[in-house]
Design a protein around this motif. Structure first.
Motif, mmCIF file in Angstrom:
data_model
loop_
_atom_site.group_PDB
_atom_site.id
_atom_site.type_symbol
_atom_site.label_atom_id
_atom_site.label_comp_id
_atom_site.label_asym_id
_atom_site.label_seq_id
_atom_site.Cartn_x
_atom_site.Cartn_y
_atom_site.Cartn_z
ATOM 1 N N VAL A 129 0.828 -0.933 0.127
ATOM 2 C CA VAL A 129 0.132 0.035 -0.015
ATOM 3 C C VAL A 129 1.060 1.189 -0.152
ATOM 4 O O VAL A 129 1.736 1.409 0.878
ATOM 5 C CB VAL A 129 -0.831 0.031 1.311
ATOM 6 N N ILE A 130 0.643 2.119 -1.018
ATOM 7 C CA ILE A 130 1.627 3.273 -1.145
ATOM 8 C C ILE A 130 0.776 4.507 -1.110
ATOM 9 O O ILE A 130 -0.194 4.630 -1.661
ATOM 10 C CB ILE A 130 2.278 3.093 -2.441
ATOM 11 N N ASP A 131 0.869 5.350 -0.228
ATOM 12 C CA ASP A 131 0.414 6.885 0.004
ATOM 13 C C ASP A 131 1.647 7.728 -0.580
ATOM 14 O O ASP A 131 2.522 8.010 0.120
ATOM 15 C CB ASP A 131 0.220 7.006 1.362
ATOM 16 N N THR A 132 1.564 8.110 -1.848
ATOM 17 C CA THR A 132 2.901 8.870 -2.434
ATOM 18 C C THR A 132 2.802 10.202 -1.671
ATOM 19 O O THR A 132 3.714 10.774 -1.831
ATOM 20 C CB THR A 132 2.575 8.981 -3.803
ATOM 21 N N LYS A 133 1.604 10.865 -1.330
ATOM 22 C CA LYS A 133 1.334 12.311 -0.824
ATOM 23 C C LYS A 133 2.151 12.159 0.534
ATOM 24 O O LYS A 133 3.071 13.205 0.890
ATOM 25 C CB LYS A 133 0.055 12.412 -0.711
ATOM 26 N N ALA A 134 1.484 11.424 1.330
ATOM 27 C CA ALA A 134 2.179 11.400 2.714
ATOM 28 C C ALA A 134 3.719 10.812 2.606
ATOM 29 O O ALA A 134 4.430 10.684 3.688
ATOM 30 C CB ALA A 134 1.459 10.657 3.598
ATOM 31 N N ASN A 135 4.075 9.952 1.641
ATOM 32 C CA ASN A 135 5.132 9.094 1.649
ATOM 33 C C ASN A 135 5.310 8.013 2.679
ATOM 34 O O ASN A 135 6.317 8.061 3.423
ATOM 35 C CB ASN A 135 6.438 10.079 1.635
ATOM 36 N N ILE A 136 4.210 7.499 2.842
ATOM 37 C CA ILE A 136 4.056 6.368 3.665
ATOM 38 C C ILE A 136 3.926 4.961 3.062
ATOM 39 O O ILE A 136 3.049 5.170 2.175
ATOM 40 C CB ILE A 136 3.069 6.651 4.982
ATOM 41 N N ARG A 137 4.410 4.011 3.323
ATOM 42 C CA ARG A 137 4.247 2.713 2.360
ATOM 43 C C ARG A 137 4.163 1.616 3.286
ATOM 44 O O ARG A 137 4.932 1.710 4.448
ATOM 45 C CB ARG A 137 5.525 2.884 1.498
ATOM 46 N N SER A 138 3.398 0.512 3.112
ATOM 47 C CA SER A 138 3.471 -0.467 3.930
ATOM 48 C C SER A 138 3.356 -1.734 3.189
ATOM 49 O O SER A 138 2.859 -1.792 1.926
ATOM 50 C CB SER A 138 2.399 -0.503 4.866
ATOM 51 N N HIS A 139 3.827 -2.960 3.614
ATOM 52 C CA HIS A 139 3.502 -4.151 3.029
ATOM 53 C C HIS A 139 3.772 -5.274 4.026
ATOM 54 O O HIS A 139 4.271 -5.094 5.120
ATOM 55 C CB HIS A 139 4.471 -4.320 1.684
ATOM 56 N N PHE A 140 3.578 -6.546 3.653
ATOM 57 C CA PHE A 140 3.701 -7.880 4.723
ATOM 58 C C PHE A 140 5.132 -7.934 4.203
ATOM 59 O O PHE A 140 5.373 -8.612 3.023
ATOM 60 C CB PHE A 140 2.664 -8.746 4.483
ATOM 61 N N ALA A 141 5.873 -8.527 5.216
ATOM 62 C CA ALA A 141 7.180 -9.010 5.268
ATOM 63 C C ALA A 141 7.179 -10.360 5.864
ATOM 64 O O ALA A 141 6.630 -10.772 6.803
ATOM 65 C CB ALA A 141 8.135 -7.907 5.677
ATOM 66 N N PRO A 142 8.273 -11.012 5.767
ATOM 67 C CA PRO A 142 8.434 -12.413 6.536
ATOM 68 C C PRO A 142 8.351 -12.292 7.981
ATOM 69 O O PRO A 142 8.915 -11.297 8.482
ATOM 70 C CB PRO A 142 9.677 -13.009 5.957
ATOM 71 N N ILE A 143 7.778 -13.012 8.521
ATOM 72 C CA ILE A 143 7.471 -13.003 10.095
ATOM 73 C C ILE A 143 8.564 -13.615 10.825
ATOM 74 O O ILE A 143 8.856 -13.355 11.967
ATOM 75 C CB ILE A 143 6.183 -13.715 10.320
ATOM 76 N N GLY A 144 9.375 -14.383 10.006
ATOM 77 C CA GLY A 144 10.509 -15.186 10.902
ATOM 78 C C GLY A 144 10.057 -16.450 10.783
ATOM 79 O O GLY A 144 9.385 -17.033 10.175
#
Lengths: 524, 524
Positions: A129-144
């Motif tokens: 999920v990318i919010d270009t205006k706020a420059n905040i980005r997230s995604h799911f990464a490996p849990i371990g």
């Protein structure tokens, strides 16, 4: 005397740290098999955990393409070893080579691995999920590191070393510590050998997948609550699942459980009148598939009292008596089934057929149909929802729709629930009344279909409300949804562009990946 | 004598079943406020639960548009009552009317409500997945009644009766039982009145939102583990959160927790040299915002020893001493902060400034900076990670990058972690070494930015690894992601077309909704 089999720890097959060993038994003959497997001490877990932590870091730098290549190659290697795999699994589990092991389960396993590969390559599971205006980005990464406890009933497709949970964990970039099921260790060893060879050929770290054959219960509890793991998954009995859940929960470690399910099948009056004979066959097929040793076997048939239901009950008895009882996995499976059947009878269920062991070779129990009334069920819903794992089912007859509704309200959480209704619309009013009640008790609602087929579809939910699982928001089958269990949500706030993961940079590195950019799903 | 305030149960304001009452205190003066609020007995919870179960079923038939209309109207009603809301909250919490309550927090609250309305209308949160070939379809549906425990530190934006969790629960079609925080009951009452009025005007069932002011701890544990609820959420202390988690877990009920976080801020050497003076101001601003009573206030500043760090430390002390200590919420807040500060000092942290109560009117504590070495920290990482909630922070100085890395490895899970680095690239090599270590300890990784701003962005993650929350896959801020917590995965297998939920039928009923159809995200 044969040497004790070795465990797969830190990338090598090595002698286990073990105070005891075990052997398995051919369920068709009762004869003990020769190979001897170790019950690992905590030291083996400790070593596996340390290796997993180290390799988890390495894997973060490995491309999704490489993970995918491994999954694809692992599938091919399983195919190359089909004959020995299905023969070994047949001897250990009593499941028939064809169609079950060879044509159904091995295919299911390789399909899952390849779907996992596709999902890893495609990348959309990370839900960028990318919010270009706020420059905040997230995604799911490996849990371990993920610890997978496989069940007794799928030596390939749910095996910790080769099944859906391993597939999901690897596709999301996590190393796996597989705890194989002690009823099919020789099969698990062969699978692990294919995995090791595929890891080597793909150039993935050999520590990526580790396997222990057996551990003490106490060590299982330690394992799922160890700070070094990311998450664990378990498919098996409710008793064991709840103990593991308590341990993992108290340590704040996610655990994904699939524990038990009665999979109620509701037969509405119009359907019974219209096609009762056919329904009896469908029910018998579903209840006896794999001798009823599926998580989705129907343990509970709900119908409204009437001539059609009486006839269906008789038809079902006839078919159950006509069919040869299949093999159960172990002596303990017969004991447990007998105990459950008699516990249900102690609560007032009557045995219309079966309810006793088969004398002779192999672990078998007579195909069993119990019956009780909705009134009785409602008087003691908890005890009458005891799962009888195996070739047994129970018919519950309600006096009317209102009573049927009360039975549905009294159900615990289940993986599935089926409703059969007339094709001509005469059950539609009843359907409308009862469907909502059943809907919120099950993960998957079916129409005119038995629950035992769990399609490998992205829309599948092989999950459900507690206590069928530990959380109603996750599924263990269905890719990419099943991958989400092994992802952790990671957000980047004002992070400089060149420091972002490639998948979160403005220009997608992966043209096949769907990303949500400023509210729209875009690809490429 | 004033009557005891009434609770909102089953759609009406009514006399609480309560054996005791409480009053609040103005933190600016220490004077007791007049209104008397009930501590509800279990009977109130029982009645609220029964009403919630009934209305949860009703809500399943309510359109998303109606839920959205309510959320929008609720936001408008809050705006209409701005003056009385901010004045009341100011008296109860000591938070300044401007800019905090009026311009920041109320706006945040109404924005969240409106974002929730948009998400409900848009519908994509349900993550509809359709496999047309297999005729299997799934989506997220309402999980059931949601119990929300609000924290002390956001009388509007995280209040159980008006905040993000209520917004998410309502937007997903679930009724809410709000447990207001006992430090701002009069504010909560006003908010609830706006909610009641908006429910009535929108034609939603009045039982949709219920509110209790206070309950015993034991009743809280019963509430989160009650079979009638779908899920619960909690924002507050780790001690209370872990108790609730244990209760909910043992009953198999999802609970979403936000418990504690140190929010480490790492200052790399190049940044300190380049803009140390500015960083000291940024740190002070962030640490003292709301007197440090944010979940994301930086409690831990990590830097490498050197002249720049010494200067920054001095600068920070100067600013902290210069600024007037803000109000804390209650006498208990001052006690807890003092206790934590001294517990850290007992472990070897030195107070560079502050570390004592302010004598005079209002609940205040001196702006505090503690300092310790990485060596000391590593010798006792658990105790030195005690959260000091309030206007206190701690600087930990490492001898070198390797030691800094070890400190990061020793961190518990946090909501956020920030890294400040030189703008000219001279910290890039260190960044590359340490970022990955910090990444997996935090939900949100920031660059050159303090963590205290939690933007209402769809890409936000206000979550993180345990024990900052209870599960690293969920966020409580960021819409629609936050809604997912209150959804349950429901699959339809071979269900007849006219019996499917509208959003899963072949032709989308909602043109704005994104659905995944046969592997592609499509809209309309």
């Amino acid at each position: 005397m044969m040497a004790v089999e070795q465990v797969l720890i830190a990338g090598v097959w090595r002698k286990a740290a073990a105070k005891s060993t075990f052997k398995t038994v051919n369920p068709a003959t009762g004869a003990s098999l020769e190979a001897e497997f170790p019950v690992s001490d905590w030291q083996d877990c400790e070593d596996a955990l340390n290796a997993a932590v180290a390799v988890a870091k390495e894997l973060r730098a490995v491309s999704a393409e490489k993970l995918a290549a491994f999954l694809d190659l692992y599938a091919s290697k399983l195919e190359d070893h089909t004959t020995v795999l299905v023969e070994t699994a047949n001897v250990e589990t009593g499941l028939p080579i064809t169609p079950r092991l060879k044509d159904v389960e091995l295919l299911r396993t390789t399909t899952q691995l390849r779907q996992g590969a596709t999902a890893a390559r495609e990348g959309s599971w990370t839900h960028a999920v990318i919010d270009t205006k706020a420059n905040i980005r997230s995604h799911f990464a490996p849990i371990g590191p993920v610890v997978v406890f496989g069940p007794n009933n799928f030596p390939f497709a749910f095996n910790g070393i080769s099944g859906g949970d391993l597939t999901a964990a690897i596709a999301t970039g996590n190393p796996v510590i597989a705890k194989a099921h002690p009823l099919h260790p020789a099969t698990s060893k062969l699978l692990a050998e294919c995995a090791v060879s595929a890891l080597a050929d793909t150039g993935l770290p050999p520590e990526t997948i580790q396997m222990l054959y057996h551990i003490d219960n106490e060590d299982g509890l330690r394992l799922v609550s160890d700070p070094r793991i990311g998450a664990s998954s378990f498919t098996g009995s409710r008793t064991a699942g709840l103990r593991l859940k308590a341990a993992a929960d108290s340590a704040g470690k996610p655990i994904y459980l699939e524990m038990s399910s009665l999979n109620p099948v509701v037969l509405l009056p119009g359907a019974v009148v219209e096609r009762g004979e056919k329904l009896a066959v469908e029910l018998a097929d579903s209840c006896l598939a794999a001798s009823g040793q599926f998580c989705t076997s129907p343990n509970l048939i709900l119908a409204i009292i009437g001539e059609g239901t009486e006839q269906l009950s008789k038809d079902l008895v006839g078919i159950l008596e006509e069919r040869t009882p299949g093999l159960l996995f172990a002596a303990g499976s017969v004991d447990a089934l007998d105990e459950s059947v008699h516990a249900l009878m102690d609560e007032g269920a009557k045995a219309l057929t079966g309810a006793e062991r088969v004398i002779g070779d192999g672990y078998r129990y007579k195909n069993t149909l119990l019956r009780t009334t909705a009134e009785q069920f409602l008087a003691n819903p908890e005890r009458l929802q005891r799962e009888a794992f195996g070739n047994s089912t129970m018919l519950v007859t309600a006096d009317d729709v209102a009573q049927l509704q009360r039975v549905l309200e009294a159900l615990e959480g289940n993986l599935t629930g089926s409703i059969y209704s007339s094709t001509t619309g005469e059950d539609d009013a009843i359907y409308a009344k009862i469907a909502c009640g059943l809907r919120f008790k099950v993960g998957r609602l079916l129409n005119d279909k038995m629950p035992t087929g769990v399609a490998l579809s992205p829309a599948m939910n092989h999950g459900g409300p507690y206590p069928s699982t530990g959380h109603p928001g996750f599924t263990s089958v269905g890719i990419p949804a099943a991958l989400r269990r092994f992802g952790v949500l990671q957000c980047y706030d004002n992070v400089r562009a060149d420091r972002l993961p490639a998948v979160l940079q403005d220009n997608a590195s992966n043209p096949s990946m769907w990303r949500q950019v400023d509210g729209s799903w875009v690809r490429g």
